[in-house]
Design an enzyme around this catalytic site. Structure first.
Site, PDB file in Angstrom:
ATOM      1  N   GLY A 115      55.586  55.933  78.145  1.00  0.00           N
ATOM      2  CA  GLY A 115      56.489  55.851  79.270  1.00  0.00           C
ATOM      3  C   GLY A 115      55.993  56.691  80.435  1.00  0.00           C
ATOM      4  O   GLY A 115      55.128  57.561  80.283  1.00  0.00           O
ATOM      5  N   CYS A 116      56.551  56.432  81.604  1.00  0.00           N
ATOM      6  CA  CYS A 116      56.085  57.123  82.806  1.00  0.00           C
ATOM      7  C   CYS A 116      56.433  58.609  82.750  1.00  0.00           C
ATOM      8  O   CYS A 116      55.579  59.451  83.056  1.00  0.00           O
ATOM      9  CB  CYS A 116      56.669  56.468  84.054  1.00  0.00           C
ATOM     10  N   TYR A 117      57.665  58.933  82.373  1.00  0.00           N
ATOM     11  CA  TYR A 117      58.035  60.347  82.296  1.00  0.00           C
ATOM     12  C   TYR A 117      57.199  61.076  81.245  1.00  0.00           C
ATOM     13  O   TYR A 117      56.635  62.144  81.535  1.00  0.00           O
ATOM     14  CB  TYR A 117      59.520  60.492  81.968  1.00  0.00           C
TER      15      TYR A 117
END
Lengths: 341, 341, 341, 341
Positions: free
Chosen positions: C146-148
């Site tokens: 995921g991006c986070y």
């Protein structure tokens, strides 16, 4: 004890502005908050900026006996309830477009279908106080102008009235913030679709054009032809119209500015100014600014007008009309000071 | 081994875009990075998005022997160095305005003072490939068009050439992102001054108007009168021009679209499309989109053109011209795909 | 002849980025564009920035025989088709979250329900090349981070591995652009809802927290406790994480910077830098930047990481993994240069 | 006849907000508009949103005999004039930081140099009414809190006072709109530098941290250690702080919410709410919202606070203090209703 008002379409952006303004108004109070799909929910859940206690949205139809109803409904949703309220003897200011055009023919041209109650059209007064103040002051039913027409009319009417521009070849290119497109969730209005981009829309066919032409004709006695193109720009509020028209022979900048100055010297909400305005100067207020210039080379007048589409272009103008309808100070409850930055 | 280029004004936005494009170009390479006040600093400190090793900005004047120099300098800063480079036999693409106008008279009209080297004006070719491809391909010195003129010329030239619109009464209202105003820190370009606001500027007097009229005359043989008003809108990149003109007798939408389709069918970077374009569709690419419509009621053609002011409106167009000047594939190194959202 | 890839979820933002990247990739080509509700429509109508001829979206399910499938689908939509593609022997990079967590227990903790195919979880490799390069290079099935988590892992893993920070009391506060929330039209993601505002969401309960803790444990052998709070900020792209943790005894800034420098010196896409980064420095590129600082007074390390949520946080990272899976140059087709401004 | 006030620093953003508020205040009036470099210019030229007749900025130093002076000056610019006004017996509310810290030691820690008038520090009361109402009400000299401290103090003080969180390991990550950075034109605050980007700054060293710790100590009797990191986000106004701290043993969400509810139940300007707030809910108003949550997994309390940095974070809070100093209704002239959207 205030005059009791109903706000229908209270969950939308214009509805929220109406409530914000009326809550601070010295003579009006909100007695009914009407909504359609949001009926039953708390006001604070749709307008978290509004305080003032627990308030609930009720169905638009269940309007109690009030002194005045503001209709902030989508196109096509106000003609029936507006007429029903009129039959009950309630004064109405309709922020929508159902009763703005004066004839069924004009309505058909704008909307492609006949008006459902064509005989009622003449019962409603077009509510731009700067052009039709006396009619508004004596009206029980007011159709409040659209945001784009308000800007174009304030820019062009004084010049047409004075014969300074020719009625053929008028071009109005307008830029509007995104609140002008309403609150309904659509792909085209998402942040990711709108931010960092501009576009023209409804090119050559926007419904506000007939409204502009009608009101210019009523106010100036001319029969102008206006080519109108709206644009969506990535900001919340604010509307700017760049209005351009061929100059009449021998007209110079001093003539132009004198006409604008004269028209607005005594107007509380419109100022003619000598530098190009930014929309943010008037956001949050009911002010409009007009700035006249001349393109000597092309022989055209160029008038730029700015306003807040939700205030002078919607809720503020509606309250301005209501103030007149009830014999109040025209500026009651309406801010002159904008929010900046 | 690539063709060696110099980029002067490398610290500005157009300069940064030039470096970004040339770094990925199959035939060009950056051999000199020139700057004025930023001379001596690292490239990465002014363009942190650019990678490619440690590079330093040097004084604009110290151009080594290169095959080509791109000048991305403020108005008035390129005529002298451009001429000096020309004397050294270096090909030049000037992204600035010093050599765009073809006569001293036109220059005086635009800038209010005589051109410092009026005899040199005819040495430079106006570098809009879509209108003047052959001239660009054989030129050593190219004055690359301004961002506003590029959009207006792509929109209007095919219609004027085909006689579909009349040359009088043309109105161009343009909207530009803030990068178009350059990188210099001024109060008027701060985030707090620009965000959430729009404004028109240079009303009736913008320097790009004579450029538009000149190029339309050169390309179409007509003598159009154009009233041009630019607007600043709160976005980084992107430029939209809404160009409106009275239709010639008997012209309909099919005529309009046929002219635009015909003009751009074989163009690699310009597409005529049948829906209203958004600027974000082309941001980051060298593409321009034009969309023709008709306002039947007002009897006017309305053509909307969009482009990225830093690419097709500046650095990309300059590289496109340079590709032609060196006999390369016109699309070499130039993106067709935009950044979205 | 390129390796044939399928892009499922092609109508979303990550899907569009995948197509943009693959279209310019030297070894991959797009052989299938899958969509759900948009199946049947033209690619250009959902991604007007993409050129490259007429292409049509087909149903996600109708994947032809390809070498590799990228799944850019909502949570819960990739486990079944991902497994089916795996059964067909097609390599898969899943940009979604269905196969990121390594155990059913962790999945239950994150999502509140059992994984539909818990036995398959160990078939998938967590695809952060900087931490798990060898595993990715030999994998057939990759769950892309995921991006986070990507930002938090790049910031924290080197410090945990070196014992410079303590695993308890880690706080990650992240700021994401709006594209991170996907393309579905909802009230909360309209321009009018998002612009000019920030908010924290999923406080104490975001699904990316277990992913961060899992990957930190796998990469560093510690068992950290991370308190993670994401925030939505009004910009299109870009993600910043401010990661804070108590310093181990005796650790100073030089230790911190040495650990980050050492971790990323040879990484093509991650740079440790000595000034606080802005997200716009890397938007459009597959780069991430990390910057380590120390709050001496509070005795905490603070590492800020930035990346483009759609590139290094999604599509770019997926292609980076795919490059490894096929033995290609890890940087093939991936931009190092960002878009600015 | 109103109480006469002077606004020094009238050309800045906080100064403009002060004028906007005072112009509508029932008991205060603006008797002097002071400026530094803008002395001599018209008010409307620096704040075009403000109406109310022709007004001119005068030198900051030329304060006539007024009842109260508001100082909205840069750091370091108010200690001397503030003291001089105090000597003249004029009440002062200083929106700047010169008199906020209570000891020279703390001042040296924050600013790296001794305070020029250390003996005067105890003459000034730290003006956060929600924590120090009685002291403010009896003060003649008030140092109004910074925008970041206001948010952090409202979030953390009730929890520390009740012993619900531990004073070690507190992390405050704050997001501020760009008006918080002032009006001075710098490269880093241009639209092109700020829009579409976020960044952390002053990591581990921001001057507001000692202010937060001092006021928490004064209000709660604890000695907390706060790690504070501010971030700049691309919006005009609004400030959000995510404040996180280790929970004391046995504390649950109900405890947390009871403490916040109890602290703010009777406060006119602060509400404890049960959903995550957006900054836009309070922009334009003097309200602050706090929302308490618990990260059970990490054992931390997370309190999010939002306010308008120019109102509750600056001008509104200063007027709130002034109302108390003059025995007026604390809410006089202060909006409860925000601007939205």
């Amino acid at each position: 004890m205030g005059l009791r008002t109903a706000v229908l379409g209270a969950s939308g952006y214009a509805g929220g502005e109406l409530i914000r303004i009326i809550d601070d108004h010295p003579s009006f109070e909100v007695a009914h908050l009407g909504a359609h799909s949001k009926a039953g929910v708390d006001l604070a859940s749709v307008h978290p900026n509004l305080t003032g206690g627990d308030r609930r949205l009720l169905p638009n139809e269940e309007v109690p006996d009030v002194d005045l109803a503001f209709l902030a409904l989508p196109h096509g949703a106000s003609w029936e309830i507006g007429d029903a309220l009129a039959q009950r003897g309630i004064k109405v200011v309709d922020l929508g477009s159902d009763y703005r055009l004066d004839t069924d023919a004009r309505y058909r041209f704008a909307y492609g279908s006949p008006h459902p109650l064509p005989d009622r059209l003449t019962d409603w007064v077009y509510g731009l106080p700067e052009l039709f103040r006396d009619a508004v002051a004596t009206a029980n039913l007011v159709a409040s102008p659209g945001c784009y027409p308000t800007s174009a009319l304030l820019a062009l009417a004084p010049l047409l009235s004075a014969g300074l521009i020719r009625p053929e070849g008028i071009v109005v290119d307008s830029l509007s913030g995104v609140t002008g497109a309403g609150r309904k969730a659509t792909e085209g209005l998402m942040f990711t679709a709108v931010d960092q981009s501009v576009a023209a829309y409804a090119i050559g066919s926007h419904r506000h054009r007939p409204e502009i032409e009608m009101a210019l004709t009523q106010a100036t006695g001319t029969s102008p032809s206006v080519s109108f193109t709206p644009h969506l720009v990535p900001m919340q509020r604010g509307l700017l119209s760049t209005c351009s028209a061929p100059l009449s022979d021998g007209v110079d900048l001093a003539d132009l500015q004198a006409a604008l100055d004269g028209a607005y010297r005594d107007e509380p909400f419109v100022d003619a100014i000598d530098r190009a305005p930014q929309t943010r100067w008037v956001v949050g207020s009911n002010r409009a600014l007009v700035h006249g210039a001349i393109d000597v080379h092309a022989g055209r007048a160029i008038v730029v007008a700015v306003l807040d589409n939700l205030v002078k272009g919607a809720a503020g103008q509606a309250v301005q009309a209501a103030n007149l309808m009830f014999g109040l100070d025209e500026t009651a409850g309406l801010a002159m000071t904008g929010w900046m930055p």
